[in-house]
Design a protein around this motif. Structure first.
Motif, short mmCIF file in Angstrom:
data_model
loop_
_atom_site.label_atom_id
_atom_site.label_comp_id
_atom_site.label_asym_id
_atom_site.label_seq_id
_atom_site.Cartn_x
_atom_site.Cartn_y
_atom_site.Cartn_z
N LEU A 116 -25.19 -0.05 -3.62
CA LEU A 116 -23.74 -0.03 -3.83
C LEU A 116 -23.02 -0.60 -2.60
O LEU A 116 -22.07 -1.38 -2.74
N HIS A 117 -23.49 -0.26 -1.42
CA HIS A 117 -22.91 -0.82 -0.19
C HIS A 117 -23.03 -2.34 -0.20
O HIS A 117 -22.07 -3.06 0.09
N PHE A 118 -24.20 -2.85 -0.56
CA PHE A 118 -24.43 -4.30 -0.57
C PHE A 118 -23.54 -4.99 -1.60
O PHE A 118 -22.82 -5.93 -1.27
N TYR A 119 -23.60 -4.55 -2.84
CA TYR A 119 -22.88 -5.25 -3.91
C TYR A 119 -21.37 -5.01 -3.87
O TYR A 119 -20.60 -5.92 -4.19
N HIS A 120 -20.95 -3.82 -3.47
CA HIS A 120 -19.52 -3.50 -3.45
C HIS A 120 -18.87 -3.85 -2.10
O HIS A 120 -17.90 -4.60 -2.06
N ARG A 121 -19.40 -3.31 -1.03
CA ARG A 121 -18.76 -3.50 0.29
C ARG A 121 -19.00 -4.89 0.87
O ARG A 121 -18.08 -5.49 1.40
N ILE A 122 -20.23 -5.39 0.76
CA ILE A 122 -20.54 -6.68 1.38
C ILE A 122 -20.17 -7.85 0.47
O ILE A 122 -19.48 -8.77 0.89
N LEU A 123 -20.62 -7.80 -0.80
CA LEU A 123 -20.30 -8.91 -1.70
C LEU A 123 -18.93 -8.79 -2.34
O LEU A 123 -18.40 -9.76 -2.86
N GLY A 124 -18.35 -7.58 -2.32
CA GLY A 124 -16.99 -7.41 -2.81
C GLY A 124 -16.83 -7.19 -4.30
O GLY A 124 -15.72 -7.31 -4.83
N LEU A 125 -17.91 -6.86 -5.02
CA LEU A 125 -17.77 -6.60 -6.44
C LEU A 125 -17.07 -5.26 -6.65
O LEU A 125 -17.48 -4.24 -6.08
N PRO A 126 -16.01 -5.23 -7.45
CA PRO A 126 -15.33 -3.96 -7.69
C PRO A 126 -16.18 -3.01 -8.54
O PRO A 126 -16.94 -3.46 -9.40
N ILE A 127 -16.02 -1.73 -8.29
CA ILE A 127 -16.70 -0.72 -9.10
C ILE A 127 -15.87 -0.52 -10.37
O ILE A 127 -14.71 -0.14 -10.30
N GLU A 128 -16.47 -0.81 -11.51
CA GLU A 128 -15.79 -0.61 -12.79
C GLU A 128 -15.86 0.86 -13.18
O GLU A 128 -14.88 1.45 -13.59
N ARG A 129 -17.05 1.44 -13.06
CA ARG A 129 -17.20 2.87 -13.33
C ARG A 129 -18.52 3.36 -12.77
O ARG A 129 -19.45 2.59 -12.54
#
Length: 121
Positions: free
Chosen positions: A19-32
Motif C-alpha cells: 500500500l505504501h508503494f502503490y499509494h504513497r510512492i506511485l500516487g494511486l488513490p485508495i478507492e476502498r
C-alpha cells in the motif's frame, strides 16, 4: 460481447508495504479498503480507470518471475525516474526505447513484481 478491464489482483505478503508503494510512492488513490473471508483487501486507482486490487495473503498466487507486470503511463519518463530514485526506488531494468514513440523502465514492488513506467510521445 464487449469487455472492459475492471481490476488486476496482486496477492501480497505485506499489505502495508504494498500500500505504501502503490499509494504513497506511485500516487494511486485508495478507492476502498475492506475485509473479505478474513483477508484484507485494498482497491487502488483513479475513477473510471481499471484498479489494482491488493489482497493480503501468506502465499502469492503468482511468483514475481512469472512474466506478469503492471504498467503505468507518465508524461515524463526522466522526471519519473528522478522522483522514484529520490524516494529510494531504484530502476530495475531500462530505460528502453523499442521505437521512437515509446520509452519505458521497470521498478520492483515490495513483492518483486515488475512495474513498468512508460512514456508515449
Amino acid at each position: 460481447m464487449i469487455l472492459k478491464l475492471n481490476w488486476i489482483t496482486l496477492r501480497v505478503r505485506d499489505l502495508e508495504a504494498s500500500l505504501h508503494f502503490y499509494h504513497r510512492i506511485l500516487g494511486l488513490p485508495i478507492e476502498r479498503r475492506f475485509e473479505s473471508r478474513g483477508r484484507q483487501i485494498v482497491m487502488l486507482g483513479t475513477e473510471g480507470q481499471p484498479k489494482i486490487e491488493l489482497i493480503q495473503g501468506t502465499e502469492q498466487a503468482l511468483k514475481p518471475d512469472c512474466g506478469v507486470s503492471v504498467g503505468f503511463e507518465v508524461a515524463s519518463l526522466d522526471r519519473a525516474i528522478e522522483e522514484l530514485k529520490g524516494q529510494g526506488i531504484p530502476v530495475a531494468r531500462g530505460p528502453v526505447s523499442p521505437n521512437p514513440s515509446l520509452r519505458f523502465f521497470y521498478v520492483l514492488d515490495p513483492d518483486g513484481f515488475e512495474v513498468q513506467i512508460a512514456e508515449h510521445s
